[in-house]
Scaffold this motif. Structure first.
Motif, PDB file in Angstrom:
ATOM      1  N   HIS A 159       0.835  -1.207   0.000  1.00 48.57           N
ATOM      2  CA  HIS A 159       0.000   0.000   0.000  1.00 48.57           C
ATOM      3  C   HIS A 159       0.871   1.260   0.000  1.00 48.57           C
ATOM      4  N   GLN A 189      -0.462   3.142  16.524  1.00 51.12           N
ATOM      5  CA  GLN A 189       0.150   4.076  15.560  1.00 51.12           C
ATOM      6  C   GLN A 189      -0.525   5.454  15.605  1.00 51.12           C
ATOM      7  N   GLU A 202      -3.785   3.822   1.300  1.00 48.90           N
ATOM      8  CA  GLU A 202      -4.134   3.843   2.731  1.00 48.90           C
ATOM      9  C   GLU A 202      -4.175   5.306   3.179  1.00 48.90           C
ATOM     10  N   LYS A 205       2.498  14.852  13.119  1.00 49.71           N
ATOM     11  CA  LYS A 205       3.786  15.557  13.045  1.00 49.71           C
ATOM     12  C   LYS A 205       4.233  15.706  11.595  1.00 49.71           C
ATOM     13  N   LYS A 224       4.767  19.286   9.641  1.00 50.72           N
ATOM     14  CA  LYS A 224       6.077  19.634   9.083  1.00 50.72           C
ATOM     15  C   LYS A 224       6.029  19.750   7.559  1.00 50.72           C
ATOM     16  N   GLN A 279       2.987   9.602   2.833  1.00 49.30           N
ATOM     17  CA  GLN A 279       3.746   9.544   4.095  1.00 49.30           C
ATOM     18  C   GLN A 279       4.650   8.324   4.142  1.00 49.30           C
ATOM     19  N   HIS A 280       4.219   7.199   3.501  1.00 44.82           N
ATOM     20  CA  HIS A 280       5.095   6.014   3.434  1.00 44.82           C
ATOM     21  C   HIS A 280       4.676   5.103   2.281  1.00 44.82           C
ATOM     22  N   ALA A 306      -2.820  -2.428  10.420  1.00 49.65           N
ATOM     23  CA  ALA A 306      -4.200  -2.563   9.926  1.00 49.65           C
ATOM     24  C   ALA A 306      -4.420  -3.963   9.347  1.00 49.65           C
ATOM     25  N   LYS A 324      16.238   7.934   7.248  1.00 48.74           N
ATOM     26  CA  LYS A 324      17.660   8.281   7.156  1.00 48.74           C
ATOM     27  C   LYS A 324      18.436   7.198   6.391  1.00 48.74           C
ATOM     28  N   GLY A 346      15.210   9.135   2.284  1.00 48.19           N
ATOM     29  CA  GLY A 346      14.074  10.059   2.454  1.00 48.19           C
ATOM     30  C   GLY A 346      12.704   9.472   2.214  1.00 48.19           C
ATOM     31  N   GLU A 403       7.630   0.979   4.983  1.00 50.59           N
ATOM     32  CA  GLU A 403       6.999   0.005   5.890  1.00 50.59           C
ATOM     33  C   GLU A 403       7.119  -1.361   5.239  1.00 50.59           C
TER      34      GLU A 403
END
Ligand SMILES: C[C@@H](C(=O)O)C(=O)SCCNC(=O)CCNC(=O)[C@H](O)C(C)(C)COP(=O)(O)OP(=O)(O)OC[C@H]1O[C@@H](n2cnc3c(N)ncnc32)[C@H](O)[C@@H]1OP(=O)(O)O
Ligand SMILES: [Co+2]
Length: 135
Positions: free
Chosen positions: A8, A40, A55, A68, A72, A78-79, A110, A121, A125, A129
């Motif tokens: 996903h 999470q 997702e 967060k 930012k 996000q992933h 999930a 890192k 970048g 998952e």
């Protein structure tokens, strides 16, 4: 380790119900369901697309990773989650290879999947998952 597929793509959003309209009504992608994963600090909404899923992620806590992230970087991808055959084996192998792990041991995500995150890192970048789903 064996990566089987892109499981996903995690997208951080402020308001799942609002964004659901885009995926479901505008793009016509079927809505599979919502699930809160307390550990999470997220509520998720899944939209199957071919062999993978979108997702949507809404934070349940201002201190959560998704809140967060949005604070930012704003809303967005996000992933990326890769499905692997055996998560414990994969984590062991990656640790040997010097990859910085956020999770040394699998957590439950999930749909009851075993999940673990690699640190951005170590991955140029991209928050990666890894997830293992029972057959
Ligand atoms: C439900 C489940 C499932 O699928 O089953 C899920 O997906 S749960 C999905 C939500 N859960 C997670 O994301 C858990 C894993 N994530 C985390 O542990 C955290 O978000 C970290 C990745 C460690 C970041 O933590 P935090 O934001 O507190 O630290 P930070 O702001 O100092 O970030 C450290 C560095 O990583 C970068 N960074 C932060 N989040 C990032 C992301 N999503 N993608 C790429 N880079 C990212 C920051 O810009 C910073 O780089 P610079 O220093 O260069 O500025
Ligand atoms: Co995910």
């Amino acid at each position: 380790m064996k990566v089987l597929k892109i499981d996903h793509i995690g997208v951080a959003v402020k308001n799942i119900e609002e964004v659901r309209r885009l995926y479901e009504d505008v793009l016509g992608i079927p809505f599979e369901g919502m699930e809160t994963v307390a550990e999470q600090k997220v509520t998720t909404a899944f939209f199957p697309v071919g062999d993978s899923e979108i997702e949507l992620l809404q934070s349940t806590d201002p201190d959560g990773p998704v809140a967060k992230f949005i604070e930012k970087r704003g809303e967005g991808i996000q992933h990326i989650a890769f499905q692997v055959e055996n998560l414990e084996e994969a984590l062991e192998e990656l640790k040997q290879k010097g990859v910085k792990l956020i999770d040394e041991k699998p957590r439950i995500g999930a749909g009851g999947a075993k999940i673990a995150f690699l640190h951005p890192k170590s991955t140029y970048g991209v928050l990666i998952e890894l997830c293992e789903r029972s057959k």
